[in-house]
Design a protein around this motif. Structure first.
Motif, short mmCIF file in Angstrom:
data_model
loop_
_atom_site.label_atom_id
_atom_site.label_comp_id
_atom_site.label_asym_id
_atom_site.label_seq_id
_atom_site.Cartn_x
_atom_site.Cartn_y
_atom_site.Cartn_z
N VAL A 91 3.15 0.40 16.23
CA VAL A 91 2.40 -0.81 15.91
C VAL A 91 1.19 -0.45 15.05
O VAL A 91 0.44 0.47 15.39
CB VAL A 91 1.92 -1.51 17.21
N TYR A 92 1.01 -1.18 13.95
CA TYR A 92 -0.21 -1.01 13.16
C TYR A 92 -0.51 -2.29 12.39
O TYR A 92 0.33 -3.19 12.28
CB TYR A 92 -0.14 0.20 12.23
N ARG A 93 -1.75 -2.37 11.90
CA ARG A 93 -2.27 -3.60 11.32
C ARG A 93 -2.25 -3.54 9.79
O ARG A 93 -2.52 -2.49 9.20
CB ARG A 93 -3.70 -3.84 11.82
N VAL A 94 -1.92 -4.68 9.19
CA VAL A 94 -1.89 -4.78 7.73
C VAL A 94 -2.65 -6.02 7.28
O VAL A 94 -2.83 -6.97 8.04
CB VAL A 94 -0.44 -4.83 7.20
N GLY A 95 -3.08 -6.00 6.01
CA GLY A 95 -3.91 -7.07 5.50
C GLY A 95 -3.17 -8.22 4.85
O GLY A 95 -3.74 -9.30 4.66
N ASP A 96 -1.90 -7.99 4.47
CA ASP A 96 -1.10 -9.04 3.84
C ASP A 96 0.34 -8.82 4.29
O ASP A 96 1.03 -7.93 3.77
CB ASP A 96 -1.22 -8.96 2.31
N LEU A 97 0.79 -9.61 5.24
CA LEU A 97 2.10 -9.38 5.86
C LEU A 97 3.24 -9.53 4.86
O LEU A 97 4.15 -8.67 4.81
CB LEU A 97 2.29 -10.35 7.03
N ASP A 98 3.22 -10.56 4.04
CA ASP A 98 4.31 -10.78 3.08
C ASP A 98 4.38 -9.65 2.06
O ASP A 98 5.48 -9.20 1.70
CB ASP A 98 4.12 -12.12 2.36
N ARG A 99 3.23 -9.18 1.61
CA ARG A 99 3.20 -8.08 0.65
C ARG A 99 3.80 -6.81 1.24
O ARG A 99 4.59 -6.11 0.59
CB ARG A 99 1.74 -7.81 0.22
#
Length: 348
Positions: A91-99
């Motif tokens: 699990v990790y976090r991203v700033g733009d899911l679609d990208r």
């Protein structure tokens, strides 16, 4: 001298202790102010037949209590090794899911397996990988509403992806506008062809040239401050096998590959020790690895016993009833253990 023990189900308190062999039993000391609790913990568990039964006898000696504890540790070690464990997802976090989804599907050949939006908590998850979640190690991306950037930190290393042809994969990534930080070539001191790339959020991926494999998403690399300590912890508390180590004195680092199966067939944890570095800034981007288990309660006991810290006591999650427990390793890296049966029900 008569010694009275009362057996109860329940949580530990200041008047008793959890029996090391039967952790579900609470031994409450009724009237023994002069007898150390450590001696009572060694009492023969087979005398404790059911809740509410009182037993008499002489407290075990200190040596006998230690022997009982050693036996229980051995039993727990064996259970951990025999448990049906598998790395489920990272699990990790991203700033733009679609990208990010676009990059992973078009450049790395992953499939979008499912998405879930939790508007009341203001986040969305996307699961991606090379096969179904019930049999493959996958990625769980987290997008928190309104947060477009995270600090990856210095502790996280990279993810590993096995591909048939590293050079062709790099060409595709370049054509799609991806960032290549190491061109294809043999690994230093070896023959395996590798390359390094970065995704749109700056997470590093190592591309490893391999033949067909059932698990292309094959590595998570984390940096640790004491490699021997980490190996011991993951062997004992997590039941992982030390697959191999490699020391590279020229570049002042040592790696240890650990997992639940061989590298060419399953995902592994790559622990890296850089000479003289004992602590790392972990940032706020990388979150955790999830691992399947048959019993989150026994898992929590093993983690506590062998040097980990429980950050979420074992039990069902509100709303979905999936049983989990969360913990930190000696370096502060988080892992979550998930009940195997509950996980499969969740996927349904």
């Amino acid at each position: 001298m008569l010694k009275i023990l009362e057996v109860e189900d329940g949580e530990d308190n200041s008047h008793g202790g959890i029996h090391p062999t039967f952790p579900g039993l609470l031994l409450r000391i009724s009237s023994l102010p002069h007898v150390p609790r450590s001696q009572l913990i060694g009492t023969n568990p087979h005398k404790l037949l059911r809740r509410g039964v009182y037993c008499s006898g002489v407290a075990e000696s200190g040596n006998a209590a230690q022997a009982s504890t050693a036996t229980s540790q051995g039993d727990l070690l064996k259970w951990v090794k025999d448990d049906n464990r598998r790395m489920l997802h990272v699990v990790y976090r991203v700033g733009d899911l679609d990208r990010t989804i676009k990059f992973y599907t078009e450049c790395l050949g992953m499939k979008l397996l499912r998405k879930r939006d939790i508007p009341e908590e203001k986040y969305t998850n996307a699961f991606l990988g090379y096969g179904p979640e019930d049999s493959h190690f996958v990625i769980e991306l987290t997008y928190n509403y309104g947060v477009d950037k995270y600090d990856i930190g210095a502790g996280f290393g990279h993810f590993g992806i096995a591909v048939d042809d590293v050079a062709k994969t790099v060409e595709l990534i370049k054509a799609k506008g991806g960032k290549v930080t190491r061109e294809p070539g043999a690994v230093k001191g070896g023959k395996t062809v590798i390359a390094f790339i970065e995704d749109p959020d700056g997470y590093k991926f190592e591309l490893l040239e391999r033949g067909p494999t059932p698990e292309p998403f094959c590595q998570v690399m984390l940096r640790v401050g004491d490699l021997d300590r980490s190996i011991k912890f993951y062997e004992r508390a997590f039941g992982m096998e030390l697959l191999r180590t490699r020391d590279n004195p020229e570049y002042k680092y040592t790696i240890a590959m650990m997992g639940y199966g061989p590298e060419e067939k399953s995902a592994v944890l790559e622990l890296t020790y850089n000479y003289g570095v004992t602590e790392y800034d972990k940032g706020n981007a990388y979150a955790q690895i999830a691992i399947g288990t048959d019993d989150v309660y026994k898992t929590a006991e093993a983690v506590k016993l062998f040097g980990g810290k429980i950050t979420r006591e074992p039990g069902p999650l509100p709303g979905i009833s999936t049983k989990i427990t969360a913990c930190l390793d000696p370096d502060g890296w988080k892992s979550v253990f998930v009940d195997n049966i509950d996980f499969l029900k969740e996927l349904e």
